[in-house]
Design a protein around this motif. Structure first.
Motif, PDB file in Angstrom:
ATOM      1  N   THR A 235       0.838  -1.203   0.000  1.00  0.00           N
ATOM      2  CA  THR A 235       0.000   0.000   0.000  1.00  0.00           C
ATOM      3  C   THR A 235       0.872   1.252   0.000  1.00  0.00           C
ATOM      4  O   THR A 235       0.574   2.240  -0.665  1.00  0.00           O
ATOM      5  N   VAL A 239       0.459   4.536  -2.235  1.00  0.00           N
ATOM      6  CA  VAL A 239       0.028   5.843  -1.700  1.00  0.00           C
ATOM      7  C   VAL A 239       1.197   6.718  -1.250  1.00  0.00           C
ATOM      8  O   VAL A 239       1.026   7.918  -1.029  1.00  0.00           O
ATOM      9  N   GLY A 242       3.039  10.098   4.009  1.00  0.00           N
ATOM     10  CA  GLY A 242       2.283  11.317   4.287  1.00  0.00           C
ATOM     11  C   GLY A 242       3.242  12.494   4.485  1.00  0.00           C
ATOM     12  O   GLY A 242       4.358  12.297   4.971  1.00  0.00           O
ATOM     13  N   GLN A 250       3.101   5.152   7.761  1.00  0.00           N
ATOM     14  CA  GLN A 250       1.915   5.577   8.529  1.00  0.00           C
ATOM     15  C   GLN A 250       0.695   5.787   7.651  1.00  0.00           C
ATOM     16  O   GLN A 250      -0.398   5.297   7.953  1.00  0.00           O
ATOM     17  N   ALA A 251       0.878   6.489   6.520  1.00  0.00           N
ATOM     18  CA  ALA A 251      -0.281   6.774   5.659  1.00  0.00           C
ATOM     19  C   ALA A 251      -0.873   5.466   5.137  1.00  0.00           C
ATOM     20  O   ALA A 251      -2.098   5.289   5.080  1.00  0.00           O
ATOM     21  N   ALA A 252       0.009   4.530   4.786  1.00  0.00           N
ATOM     22  CA  ALA A 252      -0.466   3.227   4.268  1.00  0.00           C
ATOM     23  C   ALA A 252      -1.228   2.479   5.355  1.00  0.00           C
ATOM     24  O   ALA A 252      -2.318   1.937   5.113  1.00  0.00           O
ATOM     25  N   ILE A 254      -2.775   3.725   7.943  1.00  0.00           N
ATOM     26  CA  ILE A 254      -4.040   4.411   8.230  1.00  0.00           C
ATOM     27  C   ILE A 254      -5.036   4.175   7.094  1.00  0.00           C
ATOM     28  O   ILE A 254      -6.240   4.016   7.310  1.00  0.00           O
ATOM     29  N   ASN A 255      -4.518   4.077   5.873  1.00  0.00           N
ATOM     30  CA  ASN A 255      -5.380   3.783   4.716  1.00  0.00           C
ATOM     31  C   ASN A 255      -6.096   2.440   4.928  1.00  0.00           C
ATOM     32  O   ASN A 255      -7.275   2.285   4.622  1.00  0.00           O
ATOM     33  N   LEU A 256      -5.341   1.493   5.524  1.00  0.00           N
ATOM     34  CA  LEU A 256      -5.905   0.144   5.742  1.00  0.00           C
ATOM     35  C   LEU A 256      -6.656   0.045   7.063  1.00  0.00           C
ATOM     36  O   LEU A 256      -7.495  -0.846   7.236  1.00  0.00           O
ATOM     37  N   HIS A 257      -6.317   0.949   8.019  1.00  0.00           N
ATOM     38  CA  HIS A 257      -6.902   0.840   9.360  1.00  0.00           C
ATOM     39  C   HIS A 257      -7.119   2.263   9.885  1.00  0.00           C
ATOM     40  O   HIS A 257      -6.327   2.763  10.704  1.00  0.00           O
ATOM     41  N   PRO A 258      -8.181   2.950   9.436  1.00  0.00           N
ATOM     42  CA  PRO A 258      -8.391   4.378   9.741  1.00  0.00           C
ATOM     43  C   PRO A 258      -8.437   4.717  11.227  1.00  0.00           C
ATOM     44  O   PRO A 258      -8.048   5.830  11.620  1.00  0.00           O
ATOM     45  N   GLY A 261      -5.386   6.355  12.594  1.00  0.00           N
ATOM     46  CA  GLY A 261      -5.187   7.783  12.300  1.00  0.00           C
ATOM     47  C   GLY A 261      -5.907   8.664  13.304  1.00  0.00           C
ATOM     48  O   GLY A 261      -5.358   9.671  13.778  1.00  0.00           O
TER      49      GLY A 261
END
Ligand SMILES: C[C@@](CO)(OP(=O)(O)O)[C@H](O)COP(=O)(O)OP(=O)(O)OC[C@H]1O[C@@H](n2ccc(N)nc2=O)[C@H](O)[C@@H]1O
Ligand SMILES: Nc1ncnc2c1ncn2[C@@H]1O[C@H](COP(=O)(O)OP(=O)(O)O)[C@@H](O)[C@H]1O
Length: 325
Positions: A235, A239, A242, A250-252, A254-258, A261
């Motif tokens: 991911t 993506v 961030g 981290q962004a990846a 959070i993309n998978l597990h909001p 975030g």
């Protein structure tokens, strides 16, 4: 308590002593037991570069590792020659390890035992137990901690007395962040994460990390759900990192597990010195200054159910080896 699985190995090198199957499954009376408490791992910074074919497609990393005082305990006890290994796992949050389909021979602690046996030219006739406290699949290096603990325990059990560097060389064949877990503390990692340069206590770099608030209290926000490290890296490839994120994954994550975030944002708002996703996640770490700040973060996480479990610990931490006859 999950079942004890013993797989007596074919005795390639010598006839097993004429013991019954039950006796073979036991450990000799009075056998030495070595226990290792091994801390979890987080990444204070994690810069992710391009993949390398020669590293099996792993990404180049530049990271500052930090061992966190949430400990798994691995014990190792010698078994009768030819008896093979056994593994017993206990703990209340075993994640996918609890599944009966979880293949004990692929457990990272067992892989470490096999690697030590190979390197030492011995049979892995050892009874391993793992007491799990590090959340599984959480970005906290739980499997790597258990592998490192097994290397340290067998090194003592078999009286090999191999150096940390030699153990790290073996660890590097097993996983990217296992070499760090062998000694813990603070360390700089490069390569695919396996090249470790320890950060010496009281050195200028150690004092700089302490001044930034990384030596002291840390809160771990853990989840029932797990993230697959390979999926998080894939991911990331899609993506990217961030803007300004100290952890490029981290962004990846959070993309998978909001929820992660939202927990990071809430901890920062509540006054944490630093709050970020731990490695490939989903767990979140928040470094706090003292009890009042810790309570504010705990209250914020609890108020909106942003995490499933909160563990308070100290950082940095190191493995502890104990021998009991
Ligand atoms: C992300 C980090 C950050 O410290 O740890 P966790 O947060 O998972 O604990 C590590 O890079 C995880 O290390 P580890 O879990 O040992 O990875 P390995 O078993 O070696 O590799 C598992 C998979 O992760 C990906 N991987 C791992 C390391 C790396 N430098 N680049 C990668 O792309 C690859 O898809 C690889 O097949
Ligand atoms: N001893 C172990 N402890 C935890 N996970 C293990 C272990 N052995 C194998 N695994 C597997 O490794 C995967 C990653 O677990 P873990 O190392 O805890 O997460 P992370 O790589 O995110 O830090 C899990 O799916 C788990 O089934």
């Amino acid at each position: 308590m999950s079942p004890v699985l013993t797989r007596p190995r074919a005795t390639q090198h010598r006839e097993a002593q004429h013991l019954t199957k039950d006796e073979l499954a036991q450990t000799p009376a009075g056998a030495m037991t070595v226990s290792v408490d091994c801390p979890a791992k987080t990444n204070l910074t994690l810069e992710v570069g391009p993949t390398h074919d020669e590293w099996g497609g792993r990404h180049a990393l530049d990271t500052v590792y930090c061992a966190v005082g949430v400990y798994d305990t691995v014990t190792a006890t010698a078994k009768y020659p030819g008896a093979g290994f056994s593994l017993d796992i206990e703990g209340t949050h075993l994640g996918d390890l609890a599944a009966s389909s979880s293949d004990m021979r692929r457990n990272h602690a067992v892989l470490a035992l096999f690697a030590m046996a190979e390197a030492a030219g011995r049979d892995p006739d050892v009874a391993l137990t793992i007491t799990k406290r590090i959340p599984v699949g959480a970005g906290l290096g739980g499997g790597s901690a258990d592998a490192a603990a097994t290397l340290l325990a067998v090194n003592r059990l078999w009286d090999l007395n191999w150096s940390v560097d030699r153990l790290r060389t073996i660890a590097a064949t097993l996983g990217a962040d296992m070499p760090f877990c062998v000694a813990g503390g603070f360390a700089h990692g490069t390569g695919y994460g396996e090249r470790i340069e320890g950060i010496v206590p009281d050195s200028p770099q150690w004092r700089e990390l302490a001044a930034q608030g990384f030596a002291g209290d840390v809160l771990v926000g853990a989840y029932q759900s797990q993230l697959s490290t390979p999926e998080v890296y894939r991911t990331f490839d899609a993506v990217g990192a961030g803007e300004g994120d100290r952890n490029h994954l981290q962004a990846a994550a959070i993309n998978l597990h909001p929820r992660s975030g939202r927990a990071v944002d809430a901890a920062a708002l509540a006054g944490a010195r630093h709050a970020f996703v731990s490695g490939s996640g989903p767990s979140v770490v928040a470094f706090v200054d003292g009890d009042a700040a810790a309570q504010r973060v705990i209250d914020a996480w609890r108020a909106d159910g942003l995490v499933d479990r909160i563990i308070r610990a100290k950082a940095p931490a190191k493995p502890l080896v104990r021998v009991s006859q």
